[in-house]
Design an enzyme around this catalytic site. Sequence first.
Site, PDB file in Angstrom:
ATOM      1  N   LYS A  12     -23.354 -18.213  33.210  1.00  0.00           N
ATOM      2  CA  LYS A  12     -22.425 -17.486  34.153  1.00  0.00           C
ATOM      3  C   LYS A  12     -23.242 -16.632  35.084  1.00  0.00           C
ATOM      4  O   LYS A  12     -24.002 -15.757  34.604  1.00  0.00           O
ATOM      5  CB  LYS A  12     -21.210 -16.722  33.323  1.00  0.00           C
ATOM      6  N   SER A  32     -12.641 -15.920  33.648  1.00  0.00           N
ATOM      7  CA  SER A  32     -13.446 -15.946  34.820  1.00  0.00           C
ATOM      8  C   SER A  32     -14.841 -16.717  34.922  1.00  0.00           C
ATOM      9  O   SER A  32     -15.468 -16.912  35.617  1.00  0.00           O
ATOM     10  CB  SER A  32     -14.015 -14.536  35.393  1.00  0.00           C
ATOM     11  N   SER A  52     -11.608 -14.521  29.375  1.00  0.00           N
ATOM     12  CA  SER A  52     -12.312 -15.214  30.411  1.00  0.00           C
ATOM     13  C   SER A  52     -13.045 -16.310  29.587  1.00  0.00           C
ATOM     14  O   SER A  52     -13.851 -17.063  30.338  1.00  0.00           O
ATOM     15  CB  SER A  52     -13.269 -14.477  31.267  1.00  0.00           C
TER      16      SER A  52
END
Length: 392
Positions: free
Chosen positions: A33, A110, A134
């Site tokens: 990420k 996210s 997330s």
Amino acid sequence: MIPDPVNAFVPGTDVRIAGRPGGPLADLTFAAKDLFDVAGFATGGGNHDWGRGYRVPDRHAWAVQTLLDAGAGLVGKTITDEVSLGILGESAFDGTPLNSKAPDRVPGGSSSGSAAAVAAGLCDTAIGTDTGGSVRVPASFCGLYGIRPTHGRLPLDGMMPQAPSSDTTGWFARDAATFARVSAVMLGEPVPKTLPTRLVVAVDAFGFADPEVAAALKPLVERLGALAGEVREELLAPQGLSVWGRAQRTLQPAEAWSTFKDWLDRDNPRLAFNVARGLVMGSTIPESELGWARLMRQEARARLSYLLPPGTILAMPTTPFPAPPRGLPLSRQNPVRERILCLAAHGGLAGFPQVSIPGATVDGLPVGLSILAARGADTQLVAVAKALEESR
């Protein structure tokens, strides 16, 4: 650059780093990420104004270095909701990664790009972050294994913060065997062969989920019960799931405001409406509300400590419904977020480990079953997930 048919990777980056030869994960690939530092590449944080004024890192984040040292090869940096402030996975800057298990639905955020990349088979595993859900939420929406480890167990060096009292590093995999291998490396201990002997079913959490979700997860719960032996039903949150949600919704935005306010003052960055609104709301939370929320955090920790002595796991739906449609109007997004948070708030509040397990669908859409254990019993959850897959 790796082919990207699902828009999982940050546009314009070409990150390919080989892992250490001969390591225990030498045959695997992973993605990171874009909240994790990768030496020589800017950390974008999901906002094109974030990198202004920040140096390009000269060393890898702890999570990235750990996987490289274990032999896994890094294949790219993945899209994230803007500065990790999102739960649906839609990015105003880089677009929405495709949920290959439900192409007309959001991937969840996210850690949206990491989940999308693993679900599409573009890498074997991917690291994300979990503050308010997330990793757990995209794992549920994309039909993956996903973990939120015990809060504070893993170093967060080189990981962009949001709300430090809730921030964790997590990871995804498509199958339990890969999930177990990666988890053993990240957690620094082998996955045990013995399993917990008691299962607690969180009846309020199942009642809060859509009836179709509860029904779809029932066979998984029954198989868990068969593995554990002793089964009982309990309330997860006697004060109310919405009360725990309100507490997390008080603490997390206030911390996020503290994290990002200097950046906002310095750069006046472009922000999506929901992100800007959340930060503004975080700046206005009074100390009296924060004091109440901190007390509720203590109550949540005490409740989970009571429910989860050694040798016990708790089962609950990861999300109250499958992935919502892409492109919901802003006016319809908040109620969706609120319901998701009610089933995810305990993670940031109490910090107990949680694994989301795939294996159920509603009208063809994935939904995850979560299991929780005592703080520090992360690998026991991994063992249960692996045993559950092997028992099919």
